[in-house]
Write an enzyme that holds these catalytic residues in place. Structure first.
Site, PDB file in Angstrom:
ATOM      1  N   SER A 121       0.819  -1.204   0.000  1.00  0.00           N
ATOM      2  CA  SER A 121       0.000   0.000   0.000  1.00  0.00           C
ATOM      3  C   SER A 121       0.853   1.254   0.000  1.00  0.00           C
ATOM      4  O   SER A 121       0.369   2.336  -0.286  1.00  0.00           O
ATOM      5  CB  SER A 121      -0.851   0.054   1.268  1.00  0.00           C
ATOM      6  OG  SER A 121      -1.503  -1.145   1.480  1.00  0.00           O
ATOM      7  N   HIS A 142      -2.139  -2.972  -6.694  1.00  0.00           N
ATOM      8  CA  HIS A 142      -2.709  -2.639  -5.387  1.00  0.00           C
ATOM      9  C   HIS A 142      -4.226  -2.772  -5.415  1.00  0.00           C
ATOM     10  O   HIS A 142      -4.912  -1.932  -5.982  1.00  0.00           O
ATOM     11  CB  HIS A 142      -2.278  -1.215  -4.997  1.00  0.00           C
ATOM     12  CG  HIS A 142      -2.744  -0.810  -3.641  1.00  0.00           C
ATOM     13  ND1 HIS A 142      -3.355   0.389  -3.381  1.00  0.00           N
ATOM     14  CD2 HIS A 142      -2.703  -1.477  -2.457  1.00  0.00           C
ATOM     15  CE1 HIS A 142      -3.668   0.438  -2.103  1.00  0.00           C
ATOM     16  NE2 HIS A 142      -3.279  -0.662  -1.521  1.00  0.00           N
ATOM     17  N   GLU A 154      -4.830  -0.095  -8.386  1.00  0.00           N
ATOM     18  CA  GLU A 154      -3.762   0.816  -8.800  1.00  0.00           C
ATOM     19  C   GLU A 154      -2.608  -0.035  -9.333  1.00  0.00           C
ATOM     20  O   GLU A 154      -2.150  -0.954  -8.643  1.00  0.00           O
ATOM     21  CB  GLU A 154      -3.285   1.656  -7.604  1.00  0.00           C
ATOM     22  CG  GLU A 154      -4.266   2.757  -7.234  1.00  0.00           C
ATOM     23  CD  GLU A 154      -3.991   3.405  -5.885  1.00  0.00           C
ATOM     24  OE1 GLU A 154      -4.279   4.589  -5.732  1.00  0.00           O
ATOM     25  OE2 GLU A 154      -3.499   2.719  -4.976  1.00  0.00           O
ATOM     26  N   ASN A 192      -4.466   5.835  -0.978  1.00  0.00           N
ATOM     27  CA  ASN A 192      -4.007   5.883   0.405  1.00  0.00           C
ATOM     28  C   ASN A 192      -3.350   7.211   0.745  1.00  0.00           C
ATOM     29  O   ASN A 192      -3.435   7.680   1.875  1.00  0.00           O
ATOM     30  CB  ASN A 192      -3.043   4.729   0.698  1.00  0.00           C
ATOM     31  CG  ASN A 192      -3.789   3.416   0.836  1.00  0.00           C
ATOM     32  OD1 ASN A 192      -5.013   3.419   1.000  1.00  0.00           O
ATOM     33  ND2 ASN A 192      -3.080   2.317   0.756  1.00  0.00           N
TER      34      ASN A 192
HETATM   35  P1  NAD Z   1      -2.339  -9.348   6.985  1.00  0.00           P
HETATM   36  O1  NAD Z   1      -1.506  -9.183   8.182  1.00  0.00           O
HETATM   37  O2  NAD Z   1      -3.805  -9.450   7.161  1.00  0.00           O
HETATM   38  O3  NAD Z   1      -1.880 -10.669   6.173  1.00  0.00           O
HETATM   39  C1  NAD Z   1      -0.553 -10.945   5.819  1.00  0.00           C
HETATM   40  C2  NAD Z   1      -0.415 -12.451   5.679  1.00  0.00           C
HETATM   41  O4  NAD Z   1       0.880 -12.741   5.151  1.00  0.00           O
HETATM   42  C3  NAD Z   1      -0.522 -13.194   6.999  1.00  0.00           C
HETATM   43  O5  NAD Z   1      -1.554 -14.141   6.882  1.00  0.00           O
HETATM   44  C4  NAD Z   1       0.837 -13.839   7.182  1.00  0.00           C
HETATM   45  O6  NAD Z   1       0.779 -15.114   7.783  1.00  0.00           O
HETATM   46  C5  NAD Z   1       1.327 -13.940   5.752  1.00  0.00           C
HETATM   47  N1  NAD Z   1       2.781 -14.063   5.634  1.00  0.00           N
HETATM   48  C6  NAD Z   1       3.738 -13.473   6.384  1.00  0.00           C
HETATM   49  N2  NAD Z   1       4.960 -13.873   5.944  1.00  0.00           N
HETATM   50  C7  NAD Z   1       4.776 -14.706   4.904  1.00  0.00           C
HETATM   51  C8  NAD Z   1       5.643 -15.438   4.062  1.00  0.00           C
HETATM   52  N3  NAD Z   1       6.947 -15.370   4.208  1.00  0.00           N
HETATM   53  N4  NAD Z   1       5.099 -16.208   3.092  1.00  0.00           N
HETATM   54  C9  NAD Z   1       3.774 -16.295   2.961  1.00  0.00           C
HETATM   55  N5  NAD Z   1       2.905 -15.618   3.731  1.00  0.00           N
HETATM   56  C10 NAD Z   1       3.393 -14.840   4.693  1.00  0.00           C
HETATM   57  O7  NAD Z   1      -1.974  -8.152   6.010  1.00  0.00           O
HETATM   58  P2  NAD Z   1      -2.857  -7.508   4.835  1.00  0.00           P
HETATM   59  O8  NAD Z   1      -3.707  -6.437   5.422  1.00  0.00           O
HETATM   60  O9  NAD Z   1      -3.477  -8.554   4.029  1.00  0.00           O
HETATM   61  O10 NAD Z   1      -1.730  -6.770   3.993  1.00  0.00           O
HETATM   62  C11 NAD Z   1      -0.959  -7.455   3.018  1.00  0.00           C
HETATM   63  C12 NAD Z   1      -0.408  -6.434   2.032  1.00  0.00           C
HETATM   64  O11 NAD Z   1      -1.492  -5.822   1.352  1.00  0.00           O
HETATM   65  C13 NAD Z   1       0.384  -5.321   2.688  1.00  0.00           C
HETATM   66  O12 NAD Z   1       1.423  -4.947   1.857  1.00  0.00           O
HETATM   67  C14 NAD Z   1      -0.646  -4.214   2.781  1.00  0.00           C
HETATM   68  O13 NAD Z   1      -0.072  -2.942   2.825  1.00  0.00           O
HETATM   69  C15 NAD Z   1      -1.418  -4.414   1.508  1.00  0.00           C
HETATM   70  N6  NAD Z   1      -2.793  -3.906   1.479  1.00  0.00           N
HETATM   71  C16 NAD Z   1      -3.577  -3.934   2.583  1.00  0.00           C
HETATM   72  C17 NAD Z   1      -4.872  -3.445   2.519  1.00  0.00           C
HETATM   73  C18 NAD Z   1      -5.785  -3.496   3.708  1.00  0.00           C
HETATM   74  O14 NAD Z   1      -6.845  -2.827   3.706  1.00  0.00           O
HETATM   75  N7  NAD Z   1      -5.472  -4.245   4.731  1.00  0.00           N
HETATM   76  C19 NAD Z   1      -5.379  -2.931   1.314  1.00  0.00           C
HETATM   77  C20 NAD Z   1      -4.555  -2.971   0.175  1.00  0.00           C
HETATM   78  C21 NAD Z   1      -3.259  -3.434   0.276  1.00  0.00           C
END
Ligand code: NAD
Length: 592
Positions: A121, A142, A154, A192
């Site tokens: 993000s 994204h 995005e 964002n």
């Molecule tokens: P999250 O914490 O909910 O999930 C991340 C997952 O990745 C976890 O389940 C974890 O176990 C897993 N993980 C960690 N290390 C790993 C590895 N080495 N191999 C495989 N899996 C692994 O996080 P999220 O909110 O889903 O965010 C993920 C990405 O998406 C981030 O970069 C975030 O910025 C981006 N993002 C988040 C949102 C949101 O609203 N939460 C929106 C768009 C983008």
């Protein structure tokens, strides 16, 4: 020739990853879904199962299609299984070192034509790309939360991303039914970068107890038509992710408004990460659930300890404009006797006619019975003399937004009104305490900020000054409920809740346009499609009026002295040029 995508991989099945897997599988693309270990794999599988079960129970997916969808997904904890995938999307936690490590691993496994994408993000896609041997095939893709629902993506192009790579990813996003916008690699991208200043500001309001979490959220839902309030949205995003995004944005832009509010760090450290952990700003039935349960901060169902209230049966309204007319109608419809005072008989007649017309329209639309209309009309008394307000229980003024005019009016009301009468201003930008200080009874003065059109908009901001008596606040809150309005209560700071949260975001959008990061169309699309807002910032600015928006932004800047609140030069120039938005035929866009 454009790449065909028949098999992709998603790494990380958390809040975003699980949803992204569903998006691909729903579009007949095979997915390798990867997590750190078997337990995390099971959790990811559970999320997909739960989400598709819901779609089936709502009749949006057949049981057969659900089975096909699941058959397309292969869950594993081994990164080696991405070898024959044409695209890998990484969605692991927002930490640069972790993402770089994963990209280096992926780079060694995938085929030469495969594309590597990050769902980051805010982190630098370029920095992630250079952790691989071939940064040209790395892009940002994204998605928005929840990925299966929000139709926006995005696509982030770094200075080295190959043209075909982002073109192919853009075409893929379209195939998935999403609306892609290609942008450069800047922290927060479009959505964002504009959203998080607003979210952080809402957190700061909560942290400083300026208003309750329920009131902050209700204010943005009812005042701006947002699908969720900012604190509920923070819980959905995940407070750990939100913290990392703000931190990265702050480090890149050094805008103090992006420095994460201290309470965020505390909550994340304590494991309060939002919905995914079952508790964030709100408390949920269980981790991952969207169902709210009561906690120590929930308002008591019976309203809690009741402050004694004053009796309000008769009301005075001063003013003859749009707001005054709407407010008169609201009171009359709720059965209050309303005496409204304007400066001339012709204005009294005009207000009476406007209220009659509005009531008539409501009758024609079936929203009001003829009896209710006649009853409302019986409550109206027009006057040209403030002296006629001597006996009313409450006065709401909605005269010109000019402090000298309002202060003189409050001096008059102070001399005329009976002791104990509540004196309310519906100012949207002036300090309520200035009105209070013009009287000898500041304890009786309060803000009652209605939204336009007052007959329609549910929200009223109830603004207490340092002098307002608690029973006056309680009385006005009860009065709003009797008017079938939703009141939110806050202190007397410029912009109250809604404008203070809304206008800096609009101003940021103008600055983004001015910096040529994205077009007005791309920015409007991002905020509408990616964040579910009813209007994009430029559409809204043109509707509100650029002059009005600039005036509010200047007030906010003067009050808070935040550099980040300084009006965007482009906004100033457009106003100077007379481009005021829809009302002048031209603003950010030109109207017929
Ligand atoms: P999250 O914490 O909910 O999930 C991340 C997952 O990745 C976890 O389940 C974890 O176990 C897993 N993980 C960690 N290390 C790993 C590895 N080495 N191999 C495989 N899996 C692994 O996080 P999220 O909110 O889903 O965010 C993920 C990405 O998406 C981030 O970069 C975030 O910025 C981006 N993002 C988040 C949102 C949101 O609203 N939460 C929106 C768009 C983008």
């Amino acid at each position: 020739m454009a790449r065909e995508f028949s098999k992709v991989a998603v790494v990380g099945l958390g809040t975003m990853g699980a949803g992204i897997v569903e998006v691909f599988a729903r579009n007949a693309i095979d997915v390798v879904a990867i997590e750190v270990d078997e337990a995390a794999v099971d959790k990811g599988r559970g999320v997909l199962q739960h989400s598709t079960d819901r779609a089936v129970s709502r009749g949006k997916l057949s049981a057969e299609d659900q089975a096909d969808l699941h058959a397309r997904v292969h869950f594993t904890s081994s990164m080696d299984e991405v070898a024959d995938c044409q695209l890998v999307i990484e969605a692991v936690p927002e930490h640069l070192h972790l993402k770089k490590e994963i990209f280096a691993k992926l780079d060694a496994v995938v085929g030469p034509d495969a594309i590597l994408a990050t769902n980051t993000s805010s982190l630098s896609v370029t920095e992630i790309a250079v952790a691989t041997s071939n940064p040209k095939r790395v892009v940002g893709m994204h998605f928005f939360n929840p990925a299966p629902v929000l139709q926006f993506v995005e696509v982030i192009r770094t200075v080295v991303t190959e043209d075909e790579v982002f073109e192919d990813v853009k075409a893929l996003a379209q195939r998935l039914g999403k609306q892609p916008v290609v942008v450069g690699d800047k922290a927060g991208f479009i959505a964002n970068a504009l959203l998080f200043g607003y979210l952080n500001h809402a957190v700061a309001m909560f942290e400083s107890r300026y208003a309750s979490r329920e009131d902050i959220d209700a204010a943005m839902k009812l005042g701006c038509g947002y699908p969720m309030g900012p604190l509920a949205l923070m819980d959905l995003i995940g407070l750990d992710t939100a913290y990392e995004i703000l931190d990265t944005m702050y480090k890149q832009g050094r805008d103090r408004l992006h420095a994460p509010s201290p309470i965020l760090k505390q909550m994340v450290s304590a494991g309060l990460k939002g919905r995914k952990s079952g508790r964030g700003f709100y408390t949920y039935a269980e981790p991952g659930s969207s169902q709210l349960v009561d906690d120590a901060l929930s308002p008591a169902a019976d309203g809690g300890d009741h402050e004694a209230t004053r009796t309000v049966r008769t009301v005075g309204v001063v003013g003859s404009g749009t707001m005054a007319t709407g407010i008169i109608e609201v009171f009359a419809k709720a059965g209050f006797d309303v005496t409204y005072v304007t400066r001339s008989q012709s204005k009294v007649d005009a207000v009476t006619a406007a209220v009659q017309k509005s009531l008539e329209k409501a009758v024609q639309r079936g929203k009001l019975t003829q009896e209710a209309r006649d009853e409302a009309l019986r409550h109206l008394t027009g006057s040209t003399s403030l002296d006629d307000l001597a006996t009313v229980d409450l006065v709401v003024e909605a005269v010109l937004e000019d402090l000298a005019v309002k202060r003189a009016l409050f001096e008059n009301l102070d001399e005329i009104c009976k002791p104990g009468a509540i004196l309310a201003t519906t100012t949207s930008s002036l300090p309520v305490v200035e009105c209070a200080a013009a009287t000898t009874r500041p304890q009786d003065v309060i803000g009652m900020h209605f939204f336009n059109p007052a007959q329609v908009m549910k929200l009223v901001e109830v603004v207490h000054t340092v002098s307002t008596a608690p029973d006056v606040v309680a009385t006005v809150e009860q009065l709003c409920a009797d008017l079938d309005k939703h009141s939110v209560t806050c202190g007397d700071r410029s912009g109250f809740i809604v404008n203070a949260l809304l206008f800096p975001y609009l101003n940021d959008a103008v600055k983004m346009l001015e910096a040529n990061y994205a077009t007005a169309d791309a920015i409007d699309t991002a905020m509408k499609t990616g964040c579910g807002l009813p209007m994009g910032p430029f559409e809204l600015l043109d509707v509100v009026g650029l002059d009005v928006s600039l005036a509010i932004q200047r007030e906010l800047y003067l009050e808070f002295r935040e550099r980040g609140f300084a009006p965007a030069p482009l906004l100033e120039h457009l106003v100077t040029a007379g481009y005021l938005g829809r009302k002048s035929g031209r603003g950010f866009r030109t109207y017929a």
